[in-house]
Design a protein around this motif. Structure first.
Motif, short mmCIF file in Angstrom:
data_model
loop_
_atom_site.label_atom_id
_atom_site.label_comp_id
_atom_site.label_asym_id
_atom_site.label_seq_id
_atom_site.Cartn_x
_atom_site.Cartn_y
_atom_site.Cartn_z
N TYR A 1 3.83 -7.69 -2.74
CA TYR A 1 3.37 -6.29 -2.40
C TYR A 1 4.34 -5.85 -1.13
O TYR A 1 4.95 -4.83 -1.15
CB TYR A 1 2.23 -6.77 -1.75
N THR A 2 4.79 -6.62 -0.27
CA THR A 2 5.70 -6.26 0.63
C THR A 2 7.19 -6.05 0.25
O THR A 2 7.64 -4.75 0.66
CB THR A 2 5.81 -7.64 1.87
N ARG B 1 8.01 2.39 1.56
CA ARG B 1 6.61 2.84 1.94
C ARG B 1 6.45 2.20 3.26
O ARG B 1 7.13 1.21 3.71
CB ARG B 1 5.49 2.42 1.05
N SER B 2 5.40 2.76 3.93
CA SER B 2 5.28 2.30 5.66
C SER B 2 4.06 1.47 5.55
O SER B 2 2.87 1.91 5.08
CB SER B 2 5.11 3.50 6.47
N PRO B 3 4.21 0.40 6.50
CA PRO B 3 2.77 -0.11 6.83
C PRO B 3 1.80 0.46 7.37
O PRO B 3 0.40 0.19 7.58
CB PRO B 3 3.15 -1.37 7.76
N ALA B 4 2.11 1.56 8.11
CA ALA B 4 1.36 2.73 8.67
C ALA B 4 0.66 3.49 7.77
O ALA B 4 -0.22 4.38 8.10
CB ALA B 4 2.17 3.54 9.76
N ASP B 5 0.94 3.50 6.46
CA ASP B 5 0.32 4.50 5.44
C ASP B 5 -1.44 4.11 5.47
O ASP B 5 -1.85 3.03 5.75
CB ASP B 5 0.72 4.04 3.85
N GLY B 6 -2.08 5.12 5.31
CA GLY B 6 -3.34 5.05 5.29
C GLY B 6 -4.17 6.27 5.75
O GLY B 6 -3.56 7.26 6.05
N TYR C 1 1.00 2.19 -6.39
CA TYR C 1 0.76 2.20 -5.19
C TYR C 1 -0.31 3.36 -4.62
O TYR C 1 -0.22 4.39 -5.08
CB TYR C 1 2.07 2.54 -4.07
N SER C 2 -1.26 3.00 -3.76
CA SER C 2 -1.97 4.04 -3.10
C SER C 2 -1.83 4.00 -1.46
O SER C 2 -2.02 3.19 -0.85
CB SER C 2 -3.58 3.68 -3.29
N GLU C 3 -1.33 5.29 -1.24
CA GLU C 3 -1.11 5.27 0.26
C GLU C 3 -2.44 5.27 1.22
O GLU C 3 -2.32 4.55 2.38
CB GLU C 3 -0.43 6.71 0.99
#
Length: 305
Positions: free
Chosen positions: A152-153, A162-167, A290-292
């Motif tokens: 995943y990482t 993509r960013s760990p800040a996504d959400g 992937y889902s942001e």
């Protein structure tokens, strides 16, 4: 209750007004709602225990010593993602509705408000179902939790950028809170150097929520994946083999950098050539899975030791 599960329950912060409406709606059915939640938590913990008993802890995973990723392992990872697709799409839809409420984009007519309330009421059960589906898919496809986290990482955060800040633009997990500042060697976390007296208020800015999420996920991933790179180096030293004579040195350098910078993800300066080559044929399918909006749940659910 497992720590990762508890964190998800603590922090589904979707706006005080909406939360009040949610609790009014569940009203007299609160007992059955709580019982349903307990049953779902037990299902998550049972499935997680089964994965751990079969494959070991997250930090026990050992990536291939030479830095390649076998096509069969990427197929298995994608098969897990496919098994989770229905739950991911449903949660993505719920989070999208709540994000519209939080950002003020939603027209506050009675119908839209009611649909947002329903989305909020169903969010926590949906998170539970999502994590259970993931754990059961891991068992079905023969994928250790550590391998899932590793892929995943590397696939989403490193290869696809993509960013760990996504959400969503609101706090979704209990770990999205102020974290101790850490010194960084290769990264400038300027937002972390700004003291803001309003940072704990209900009117907190979206960028602050995302920055804390970014730091939380990075710290957890660094903590979980660093032992995997140590295993990789150990296996390489005991005859794992590598075509590139520079690979052992590159791996030692990356391990040292992650030790020095606790928010650093592996290979952020660029994937090793052999790892990038392994991912390249699967890039389009990985991107499509992937889902942001779901990213914080994915990361919070998989980054515990």
């Amino acid at each position: 209750m497992k720590r990762g599960t508890r964190n998800l329950l603590i922090g589904c912060g979707i706006g005080c007004g909406l939360l009040v409406l949610i609790f009014l709606v569940i009203g007299g059915g609160g007992f059955f709602f709580v019982k349903q939640m307990i049953d779902k938590v037990e299902r998550i913990d049972t499935a997680t225990d089964a994965v751990t008993e079969r494959y070991g802890r997250i930090v026990d995973y050992r990536p291939t010593a030479d830095g390649t990723i076998a096509p069969a392992r990427l197929e298995a990872f994608l098969a897990v993602r496919e098994r989770m697709a229905a739950e991911r799409e449903e949660m993505d839809d719920r989070l999208g509705k709540l994000a519209d409420v939080e950002s003020g984009r939603l027209h506050k007519g009675p119908g839209e408000v009611f649909r947002a309330i329903r989305a909020g009421v169903g969010l926590i059960p949906q998170i539970m179902d999502f994590l259970t589906a993931r754990n059961e898919a891991l068992l079905a496809e023969g994928v250790p939790l550590g391998e899932y986290l590793y892929l995943y990482t590397l696939a989403y955060y490193i290869d696809l950028g993509r960013s760990p800040a996504d959400g969503p633009p609101f706090t979704l997990t209990g770990d999205d809170e102020e974290q101790p500042r850490r010194s960084q060697r290769r990264w400038d976390w300027s937002a972390d150097e700004t003291d803001d007296p309003e940072s704990d208020s209900d009117d907190e800015q979206e960028y602050q929520i995302r920055e804390r999420r970014n730091q939380r996920i990075r710290r957890q991933l660094n903590d979980s994946l660093l032992p995997m790179l140590d295993h990789q180096l150990e296996d390489l030293a005991t005859g794992g083999g590598a075509d590139d004579v520079r690979w052992p040195q590159d791996l030692r350098r990356e391990i040292a950098a992650m030790h020095d910078a606790p928010l650093l993800l592996p290979w952020e300066d660029g994937l090793p050539a052999q790892t990038a080559a392994s991912l390249e044929p699967f890039r389009q399918r990985l991107a499509a899975s992937y889902s942001e909006l779901c990213n914080p749940v994915e990361a919070a659910g998989i980054s515990q030791k």
